[in-house]
Scaffold this motif. Structure first.
Motif, PDB file in Angstrom:
ATOM      1  N   MET A 144     -23.981 -25.965  18.006  1.00 45.44           N
ATOM      2  CA  MET A 144     -23.411 -25.310  18.939  1.00 45.44           C
ATOM      3  C   MET A 144     -23.198 -26.293  20.290  1.00 45.44           C
ATOM      4  SD  MET A 144     -25.054 -21.916  20.271  1.00 45.44           S
ATOM      5  CE  MET A 144     -24.763 -21.290  22.200  1.00 45.44           C
ATOM      6  N   ARG A 145     -21.975 -25.973  20.784  1.00 42.53           N
ATOM      7  CA  ARG A 145     -21.791 -26.606  22.012  1.00 42.53           C
ATOM      8  C   ARG A 145     -22.128 -25.646  23.181  1.00 42.53           C
ATOM      9  NH1 ARG A 145     -16.758 -30.570  22.437  1.00 42.53           N
ATOM     10  NH2 ARG A 145     -17.127 -31.054  24.615  1.00 42.53           N
ATOM     11  N   ALA A 146     -22.575 -26.530  24.283  1.00 45.18           N
ATOM     12  CA  ALA A 146     -22.861 -25.850  25.409  1.00 45.18           C
ATOM     13  C   ALA A 146     -21.630 -25.673  26.299  1.00 45.18           C
ATOM     14  CB  ALA A 146     -24.049 -26.507  26.144  1.00 45.18           C
ATOM     15  N   THR A 147     -21.437 -24.731  26.929  1.00 43.66           N
ATOM     16  CA  THR A 147     -20.263 -24.432  27.891  1.00 43.66           C
ATOM     17  C   THR A 147     -20.784 -24.885  29.346  1.00 43.66           C
ATOM     18  OG1 THR A 147     -20.866 -22.081  28.390  1.00 43.66           O
ATOM     19  CG2 THR A 147     -19.273 -22.635  26.242  1.00 43.66           C
ATOM     20  N   PRO A 148     -20.021 -24.962  30.144  1.00 44.76           N
ATOM     21  CA  PRO A 148     -20.302 -24.995  31.572  1.00 44.76           C
ATOM     22  C   PRO A 148     -21.130 -23.774  32.010  1.00 44.76           C
ATOM     23  CG  PRO A 148     -18.017 -25.767  31.510  1.00 44.76           C
ATOM     24  CD  PRO A 148     -18.346 -25.119  30.154  1.00 44.76           C
ATOM     25  N   TYR A 149     -20.519 -22.652  31.668  1.00 44.74           N
ATOM     26  CA  TYR A 149     -21.388 -21.339  32.172  1.00 44.74           C
ATOM     27  C   TYR A 149     -22.977 -21.376  31.294  1.00 44.74           C
ATOM     28  CZ  TYR A 149     -22.860 -16.532  32.076  1.00 44.74           C
ATOM     29  OH  TYR A 149     -24.078 -15.564  32.258  1.00 44.74           O
ATOM     30  N   ASP A 150     -23.117 -21.763  30.378  1.00 44.68           N
ATOM     31  CA  ASP A 150     -24.389 -22.043  29.647  1.00 44.68           C
ATOM     32  C   ASP A 150     -25.223 -23.135  30.396  1.00 44.68           C
ATOM     33  OD1 ASP A 150     -23.803 -20.574  27.353  1.00 44.68           O
ATOM     34  OD2 ASP A 150     -23.036 -21.993  26.233  1.00 44.68           O
ATOM     35  N   LEU A 151     -24.871 -23.956  31.062  1.00 42.05           N
ATOM     36  CA  LEU A 151     -25.364 -24.988  31.554  1.00 42.05           C
ATOM     37  C   LEU A 151     -25.684 -24.593  33.034  1.00 42.05           C
ATOM     38  CD1 LEU A 151     -23.293 -28.262  30.841  1.00 42.05           C
ATOM     39  CD2 LEU A 151     -25.385 -27.475  29.916  1.00 42.05           C
ATOM     40  N   ARG A 152     -24.929 -23.718  33.818  1.00 41.07           N
ATOM     41  CA  ARG A 152     -25.257 -22.990  34.983  1.00 41.07           C
ATOM     42  C   ARG A 152     -26.346 -21.988  34.887  1.00 41.07           C
ATOM     43  NH1 ARG A 152     -22.249 -23.063  39.670  1.00 41.07           N
ATOM     44  NH2 ARG A 152     -22.510 -20.980  39.709  1.00 41.07           N
ATOM     45  N   HIS A 153     -26.263 -21.462  33.759  1.00 36.94           N
ATOM     46  CA  HIS A 153     -27.365 -20.240  33.545  1.00 36.94           C
ATOM     47  C   HIS A 153     -28.756 -20.799  33.295  1.00 36.94           C
ATOM     48  CE1 HIS A 153     -27.740 -16.029  32.418  1.00 36.94           C
ATOM     49  NE2 HIS A 153     -28.835 -16.425  31.762  1.00 36.94           N
ATOM     50  N   SER A 154     -28.666 -22.118  32.625  1.00 36.58           N
ATOM     51  CA  SER A 154     -29.874 -22.938  32.273  1.00 36.58           C
ATOM     52  C   SER A 154     -30.462 -23.250  33.600  1.00 36.58           C
ATOM     53  CB  SER A 154     -29.585 -23.867  31.224  1.00 36.58           C
ATOM     54  OG  SER A 154     -29.307 -23.305  30.055  1.00 36.58           O
ATOM     55  N   TYR A 155     -29.740 -23.775  34.497  1.00 36.58           N
ATOM     56  CA  TYR A 155     -29.833 -24.343  35.680  1.00 36.58           C
ATOM     57  C   TYR A 155     -30.688 -23.388  36.696  1.00 36.58           C
ATOM     58  CZ  TYR A 155     -29.852 -26.889  40.260  1.00 36.58           C
ATOM     59  OH  TYR A 155     -30.030 -27.518  41.387  1.00 36.58           O
ATOM     60  N   ALA A 156     -29.987 -22.068  36.623  1.00 36.74           N
ATOM     61  CA  ALA A 156     -30.502 -21.063  37.607  1.00 36.74           C
ATOM     62  C   ALA A 156     -31.751 -20.548  36.810  1.00 36.74           C
ATOM     63  CB  ALA A 156     -29.593 -19.772  37.442  1.00 36.74           C
ATOM     64  N   SER A 157     -31.885 -20.590  35.603  1.00 40.01           N
ATOM     65  CA  SER A 157     -33.149 -20.319  34.738  1.00 40.01           C
ATOM     66  C   SER A 157     -34.516 -21.084  35.263  1.00 40.01           C
ATOM     67  CB  SER A 157     -33.036 -20.208  33.245  1.00 40.01           C
ATOM     68  OG  SER A 157     -32.432 -18.987  33.087  1.00 40.01           O
ATOM     69  N   LEU A 158     -34.285 -22.330  35.142  1.00 36.72           N
ATOM     70  CA  LEU A 158     -35.195 -23.371  35.479  1.00 36.72           C
ATOM     71  C   LEU A 158     -35.557 -23.258  36.701  1.00 36.72           C
ATOM     72  CD1 LEU A 158     -33.649 -26.564  33.755  1.00 36.72           C
ATOM     73  CD2 LEU A 158     -35.685 -25.467  32.938  1.00 36.72           C
ATOM     74  N   LEU A 159     -34.832 -22.919  37.886  1.00 40.69           N
ATOM     75  CA  LEU A 159     -35.022 -22.832  39.194  1.00 40.69           C
ATOM     76  C   LEU A 159     -36.021 -21.470  39.497  1.00 40.69           C
ATOM     77  CD1 LEU A 159     -31.658 -23.708  40.795  1.00 40.69           C
ATOM     78  CD2 LEU A 159     -33.552 -25.265  40.815  1.00 40.69           C
ATOM     79  N   PHE A 160     -35.611 -20.663  38.969  1.00 41.46           N
ATOM     80  CA  PHE A 160     -36.486 -19.420  38.891  1.00 41.46           C
ATOM     81  C   PHE A 160     -37.903 -19.694  38.218  1.00 41.46           C
ATOM     82  CE2 PHE A 160     -32.545 -16.704  39.296  1.00 41.46           C
ATOM     83  CZ  PHE A 160     -32.650 -16.427  40.686  1.00 41.46           C
ATOM     84  N   HIS A 161     -37.662 -20.191  37.202  1.00 44.58           N
ATOM     85  CA  HIS A 161     -39.147 -20.675  36.492  1.00 44.58           C
ATOM     86  C   HIS A 161     -39.758 -21.499  37.090  1.00 44.58           C
ATOM     87  CE1 HIS A 161     -39.027 -17.869  33.102  1.00 44.58           C
ATOM     88  NE2 HIS A 161     -37.666 -17.927  33.108  1.00 44.58           N
ATOM     89  N   GLU A 162     -39.580 -22.373  38.068  1.00 44.71           N
ATOM     90  CA  GLU A 162     -40.251 -23.279  38.968  1.00 44.71           C
ATOM     91  C   GLU A 162     -40.663 -22.675  40.203  1.00 44.71           C
ATOM     92  OE1 GLU A 162     -37.546 -26.590  39.449  1.00 44.71           O
ATOM     93  OE2 GLU A 162     -37.860 -27.226  37.502  1.00 44.71           O
ATOM     94  N   GLY A 163     -40.244 -21.316  40.441  1.00 46.59           N
ATOM     95  CA  GLY A 163     -40.692 -20.494  41.600  1.00 46.59           C
ATOM     96  C   GLY A 163     -39.713 -20.407  42.742  1.00 46.59           C
ATOM     97  N   GLN A 164     -38.524 -21.004  42.651  1.00 43.02           N
ATOM     98  CA  GLN A 164     -37.499 -20.606  43.618  1.00 43.02           C
ATOM     99  C   GLN A 164     -37.127 -19.256  43.779  1.00 43.02           C
ATOM    100  OE1 GLN A 164     -36.528 -23.351  45.311  1.00 43.02           O
ATOM    101  NE2 GLN A 164     -38.021 -24.481  44.433  1.00 43.02           N
ATOM    102  N   GLY A 165     -36.676 -19.008  44.902  1.00 46.32           N
ATOM    103  CA  GLY A 165     -36.532 -17.578  45.069  1.00 46.32           C
ATOM    104  C   GLY A 165     -35.007 -17.320  45.078  1.00 46.32           C
ATOM    105  N   ILE A 166     -34.431 -16.045  45.428  1.00 50.25           N
ATOM    106  CA  ILE A 166     -32.925 -15.762  45.138  1.00 50.25           C
ATOM    107  C   ILE A 166     -32.326 -16.474  46.174  1.00 50.25           C
ATOM    108  CG2 ILE A 166     -31.499 -13.859  45.825  1.00 50.25           C
ATOM    109  CD1 ILE A 166     -32.857 -13.232  43.309  1.00 50.25           C
ATOM    110  N   ARG A 167     -32.749 -16.717  47.342  1.00 49.66           N
ATOM    111  CA  ARG A 167     -31.892 -17.375  48.198  1.00 49.66           C
ATOM    112  C   ARG A 167     -31.696 -18.873  48.009  1.00 49.66           C
ATOM    113  NH1 ARG A 167     -29.162 -17.654  52.688  1.00 49.66           N
ATOM    114  NH2 ARG A 167     -29.518 -19.106  54.384  1.00 49.66           N
ATOM    115  N   GLU A 168     -32.951 -19.453  47.547  1.00 52.39           N
ATOM    116  CA  GLU A 168     -32.735 -20.869  47.136  1.00 52.39           C
ATOM    117  C   GLU A 168     -31.773 -21.296  45.959  1.00 52.39           C
ATOM    118  OE1 GLU A 168     -36.330 -20.131  49.475  1.00 52.39           O
ATOM    119  OE2 GLU A 168     -35.679 -19.336  47.599  1.00 52.39           O
TER     120      GLU A 168
END
Length: 71
Positions: free
Chosen positions: A1-25
């Motif tokens: 399976m090949r990752a799309t740009p959308y998949d990468l953005r979604h993963s990045y946002a997920s990682l930020l939230f799981h690291e404790g970043q808030g909505i604004r960050e």
């Protein structure tokens, strides 16, 4: 399976939230113009990330109680 740009953005946002970043960050990191846009796309991840530590603690307490309960 090949990752799309959308998949990468979604993963990045997920990682930020799981690291404790808030909505604004995350809004700023994703280049959104408003928190509403970020919430519309990623609120479910934000809520999951906020609940994860509580769920882990509850599971640990449950296992501790189970270990203390005579068989």
């Amino acid at each position: 399976m090949r990752a799309t740009p959308y998949d990468l953005r979604h993963s990045y946002a997920s990682l930020l939230f799981h690291e404790g970043q808030g909505i604004r960050e995350v809004m700023l990191a994703m280049g959104h113009n408003s928190p509403t846009t970020t919430e519309r796309h990623y609120l479910h991840i934000y809520e999951e990330a906020r609940l994860a530590p509580r769920l882990a603690l509850a599971e640990a307490r449950l296992h501790e109680l189970e270990a203390r309960t005579p068989q």
